[in-house]
Design an enzyme around this catalytic site. Sequence first.
Site, PDB file in Angstrom:
ATOM      1  N   THR A 214      25.331  86.052  48.485  1.00 55.04           N
ATOM      2  CA  THR A 214      26.555  86.298  49.240  1.00 55.04           C
ATOM      3  C   THR A 214      26.432  85.648  50.614  1.00 55.04           C
ATOM      4  OG1 THR A 214      26.923  88.362  48.092  1.00 55.04           O
ATOM      5  CG2 THR A 214      27.783  88.255  50.328  1.00 55.04           C
TER       6      THR A 214
ATOM      7  N   ASP B  38      31.219  95.512  47.023  1.00 55.90           N
ATOM      8  CA  ASP B  38      31.204  95.999  48.412  1.00 55.90           C
ATOM      9  C   ASP B  38      31.790  94.978  49.376  1.00 55.90           C
ATOM     10  OD1 ASP B  38      28.865  94.439  47.578  1.00 55.90           O
ATOM     11  OD2 ASP B  38      28.249  94.665  49.664  1.00 55.90           O
TER      12      ASP B  38
ATOM     13  N   HIS C 292      22.641  94.890  47.041  1.00 57.20           N
ATOM     14  CA  HIS C 292      23.130  95.642  45.874  1.00 57.20           C
ATOM     15  C   HIS C 292      24.455  96.327  46.212  1.00 57.20           C
ATOM     16  CE1 HIS C 292      23.267  98.884  42.827  1.00 57.20           C
ATOM     17  NE2 HIS C 292      22.862  97.876  42.074  1.00 57.20           N
ATOM     18  N   GLY C 293      25.538  95.749  45.686  1.00 54.50           N
ATOM     19  CA  GLY C 293      26.882  96.123  46.124  1.00 54.50           C
ATOM     20  C   GLY C 293      27.242  97.574  45.903  1.00 54.50           C
TER      21      GLY C 293
HETATM   22  N1  ASP Z   1      26.841  92.517  47.593  1.00 52.61           N
HETATM   23  C1  ASP Z   1      27.143  91.549  46.571  1.00 52.61           C
HETATM   24  C2  ASP Z   1      27.713  92.262  45.372  1.00 52.61           C
HETATM   25  O1  ASP Z   1      27.201  93.259  44.979  1.00 52.61           O
HETATM   26  C3  ASP Z   1      25.961  90.733  46.133  1.00 52.61           C
HETATM   27  C4  ASP Z   1      25.097  90.155  47.214  1.00 52.61           C
HETATM   28  O2  ASP Z   1      25.272  90.459  48.385  1.00 52.61           O
HETATM   29  O3  ASP Z   1      24.181  89.372  46.873  1.00 52.61           O
HETATM   30  O4  ASP Z   1      28.616  91.754  44.798  1.00 52.61           O
END
Ligand code: ASP
Length: 321
Positions: free
Chosen positions: A181, A212, A234-235
């Site tokens: 991300t 998230d 981890h969203g």
């Molecule tokens: N937070 C993102 C999601 O869960 C993934 C990430 O930040 O790598 O979609």
Amino acid sequence: MTSTGAIRCVRMEPVILVHGGAGDIPDSRVRPKIDGNRNAVQAGYAVLQNGGSALDAVEAAVKRMEDDEAFNAGFGSVLNLDGEVEMDASVMVGSDLSAGAVTVVKDVSHPISLARMVMERTPHLLLAGAGANKFARDQGVPVLPKGALVSEYAKKALEEFKVRGCASTEIGEKNPGDVGTVGAVAIDARGNLAAATSTGGINGKMVGRCSDTSLIGSGTYADNDIGAVSTTGHGESIAKFCLAHAIIKEMEHGKSADKATNEALAKMTEKLKNTAGAITLSRNGEVGVGFTSQRMSWAYRKGGEYHYGINKGDHNVEKIN
Ligand code: ASP
């Protein structure tokens, strides 16, 4: 919330701080992320240097990373179980707490710009799926041919995921594909803060899964009275913990950007047993960087110095003339 979110009339040293995702980043992805973060900081800082707003700076920085295959956002996003790219993004402005977001949006190059359009051109906070794509078309945003955002790396990662059958935001040779991300926070010369975050989500996610990153208070937050935050990791855990706002609350209670960031991340990981990372700027332009994952690429420019890192304990500084 006690914030008045007032527009500030001060002269600040502008700062742009970016991240390229938290996780178990494989060695092969380290250099592309470091280079991609540098390009993003350059794009954002050029805006600030020319007297532009924090909002324009974070959008410019995130767009640069959405175009870069080294990151899990825009082109190069991870794939859902049907092999499609579905993206999420959000943006927030600290002066009046205005915000906009999109979730499960397809076939647009820059979800972050669409999130900004939701903020500036609709009475709503978050548009989803077909509605978000209809809005994009109505606004004249070019629609890409189906599959244009799918990279070879992402296809391979989904194939591996299907063989192994485990979902993780931890990237690495074992679970390749969740390649990071992206996010940016900035403070401009007038002391206004903004934050922006964009993602393709989690490799092998169910069709229609929202992350998230599309949720104000989890992925993104900005308040001129306190600070600005963009998160990654981890969203589902970040959303349950309202991580971005948890960091803001710690700062409101007097903690520095760095302490607030690292303490909130440690609490989230302890409670939910999953990892994350965040970048934070305080209302005075102090920087906070933290991650409980193995790695997170980050970088910022403040005055004549460029700072960056990716491993725990890294803090490289270069002088810029
Ligand atoms: N937070 C993102 C999601 O869960 C993934 C990430 O930040 O790598 O979609």
